[in-house]
Write a protein that holds these residues in place. Structure first.
Motif, PDB file in Angstrom:
ATOM      1  N   LYS A 159     -36.900  23.052 -35.248  1.00 42.25           N
ATOM      2  CA  LYS A 159     -37.654  24.003 -34.509  1.00 42.25           C
ATOM      3  C   LYS A 159     -36.896  24.046 -33.246  1.00 42.25           C
ATOM      4  O   LYS A 159     -36.489  25.291 -32.173  1.00 42.25           O
ATOM      5  N   TYR A 162     -34.296  27.162 -35.150  1.00 41.46           N
ATOM      6  CA  TYR A 162     -35.839  27.937 -34.839  1.00 41.46           C
ATOM      7  C   TYR A 162     -36.852  28.295 -34.581  1.00 41.46           C
ATOM      8  O   TYR A 162     -38.213  27.494 -34.839  1.00 41.46           O
ATOM      9  N   TYR A 165     -40.522  28.513 -35.550  1.00 38.81           N
ATOM     10  CA  TYR A 165     -40.455  27.922 -37.336  1.00 38.81           C
ATOM     11  C   TYR A 165     -42.309  27.735 -36.768  1.00 38.81           C
ATOM     12  O   TYR A 165     -42.897  26.904 -35.921  1.00 38.81           O
ATOM     13  N   GLY A 166     -42.989  27.798 -37.887  1.00 39.70           N
ATOM     14  CA  GLY A 166     -43.889  27.090 -37.957  1.00 39.70           C
ATOM     15  C   GLY A 166     -44.125  25.892 -38.593  1.00 39.70           C
ATOM     16  O   GLY A 166     -43.314  25.282 -38.834  1.00 39.70           O
ATOM     17  N   PHE A 182     -46.328  25.236 -46.212  1.00 41.58           N
ATOM     18  CA  PHE A 182     -45.166  25.698 -45.320  1.00 41.58           C
ATOM     19  C   PHE A 182     -46.335  26.885 -44.768  1.00 41.58           C
ATOM     20  O   PHE A 182     -46.706  27.249 -45.451  1.00 41.58           O
ATOM     21  N   SER A 183     -45.683  27.113 -43.454  1.00 39.20           N
ATOM     22  CA  SER A 183     -46.870  28.601 -43.535  1.00 39.20           C
ATOM     23  C   SER A 183     -46.452  30.136 -43.436  1.00 39.20           C
ATOM     24  O   SER A 183     -46.894  30.448 -43.529  1.00 39.20           O
ATOM     25  N   SER A 184     -45.360  29.705 -44.192  1.00 39.75           N
ATOM     26  CA  SER A 184     -44.960  31.078 -44.903  1.00 39.75           C
ATOM     27  C   SER A 184     -43.410  30.776 -45.482  1.00 39.75           C
ATOM     28  O   SER A 184     -42.883  29.164 -45.942  1.00 39.75           O
ATOM     29  N   GLU A 186     -40.870  31.709 -45.980  1.00 43.21           N
ATOM     30  CA  GLU A 186     -39.309  31.863 -45.281  1.00 43.21           C
ATOM     31  C   GLU A 186     -39.031  30.846 -44.688  1.00 43.21           C
ATOM     32  O   GLU A 186     -38.153  30.437 -44.670  1.00 43.21           O
ATOM     33  N   ASP A 187     -40.052  29.989 -43.369  1.00 40.97           N
ATOM     34  CA  ASP A 187     -39.952  28.943 -42.987  1.00 40.97           C
ATOM     35  C   ASP A 187     -39.756  28.001 -44.817  1.00 40.97           C
ATOM     36  O   ASP A 187     -38.635  27.207 -43.941  1.00 40.97           O
ATOM     37  N   CYS A 188     -40.052  27.637 -45.784  1.00 38.18           N
ATOM     38  CA  CYS A 188     -39.556  26.902 -46.313  1.00 38.18           C
ATOM     39  C   CYS A 188     -38.016  27.360 -47.357  1.00 38.18           C
ATOM     40  O   CYS A 188     -37.166  26.253 -47.510  1.00 38.18           O
ATOM     41  N   TYR A 191     -35.798  24.970 -44.038  1.00 44.50           N
ATOM     42  CA  TYR A 191     -35.914  23.789 -44.266  1.00 44.50           C
ATOM     43  C   TYR A 191     -34.811  23.928 -45.505  1.00 44.50           C
ATOM     44  O   TYR A 191     -34.595  22.988 -45.597  1.00 44.50           O
TER      45      TYR A 191
END
Length: 247
Positions: A159, A162, A165-166, A182-184, A186-188, A191
């Motif tokens: 974070k 980003y 980040y969720g 993950f929230s999305s 994209e977030d994974c 990571y």
């Protein structure tokens, strides 16, 4: 000083007292399949943009000089529509989810540049770990990479780079231990790229073989089906499809 140790059902990375858990290959036995198709994407093929030539020796930190060419190559590899779908026990069909989300190529390129990770390598891992976009974990948890549950310190570190980040959850499976949710997607992807930089590259692990021994160790208790034994060869095969030949 950083230490790497393999413990039951997961790989734990200890960095300055903080334990992180890496992903292991595969999510369900049904992820294992032969897609039956080989796509040759030679890095020297003619394109409308500058041609990209791989360095003499492959490293997960190699820099891709032409974003436009890299985007073209990754797009063809990631969004294939000829992937054999996975069927679940209830008759559900899981095709290549990446094929319907071409914008993820830009996410890969940005994350790769942010953390100085080779975008072809990142793409190959996403494809390998998700059964070419068909895994249950990808569909139900936005988990592209078989990622185990994330530590709060890891989340805080991401974070800082980003800010939007969720949040990341954690679920326990019956046969394979705990996995991150993950929230999305994209977030994974972010990571996964962060992990390869901060846990692997910064430890001096720069080749597919070196990473495979830790990321997907053969004989790990969290891999009862033995998928980890295919990880290195699978990632290399996908890199070859994207034009990488210099292992």
């Amino acid at each position: 000083m950083q230490h790497i140790s393999v413990l039951s059902k997961r790989v734990n990375i200890l960095i300055s007292g903080v334990v992180l858990s890496t992903g292991l290959y595969g999510t369900l036995p049904s992820d294992k399949f032969d897609d039956g198709v080989t796509v040759r994407l030679a890095a020297t093929q003619e394109t409308s943009v500058q041609k990209y030539k791989e360095p003499e020796t492959f490293s997960i930190t190699n820099v891709v000089e032409s974003d436009a060419h890299a985007k073209e190559v990754i797009m063809k590899a990631l969004t294939r529509t000829d992937i054999k779908p996975r069927l679940d026990d209830e008759g559900g069909v899981y095709g290549n989810l990446f094929a319907s989300q071409p914008h993820l190529v830009d996410v890969i390129l940005k994350a790769s540049k942010t953390f100085s990770i080779h975008p072809y390598f990142l793409t190959a891992v996403l494809m390998q770990e998700s059964g070419n976009g068909t895994s249950y974990s990808l569909y139900e948890r936005n988990n592209t990479s078989g990622m185990r549950c994330m530590s709060p310190d890891s989340l805080q570190a991401i974070k800082q780079v980003y800010p939007d980040y969720g949040e990341v959850g954690c679920v326990r499976t019956a046969d394979h231990g705990e996995y991150a949710t993950f929230s999305s997607i994209e977030d994974c992807i972010v990571y996964t790229s962060w992990l390869f930089r901060n846990v692997y590259a910064n430890q001096g692990l720069l080749t597919v073989e070196e990473i495979g021994k830790v990321y997907a160790p053969v004989g790990d208790e969290g891999d009862p089906e033995g998928f980890n034994g295919e990880w290195t060869a699978g990632v290399k095969s996908k890199l070859i499809q994207m034009g990488v030949q210099n292992f």
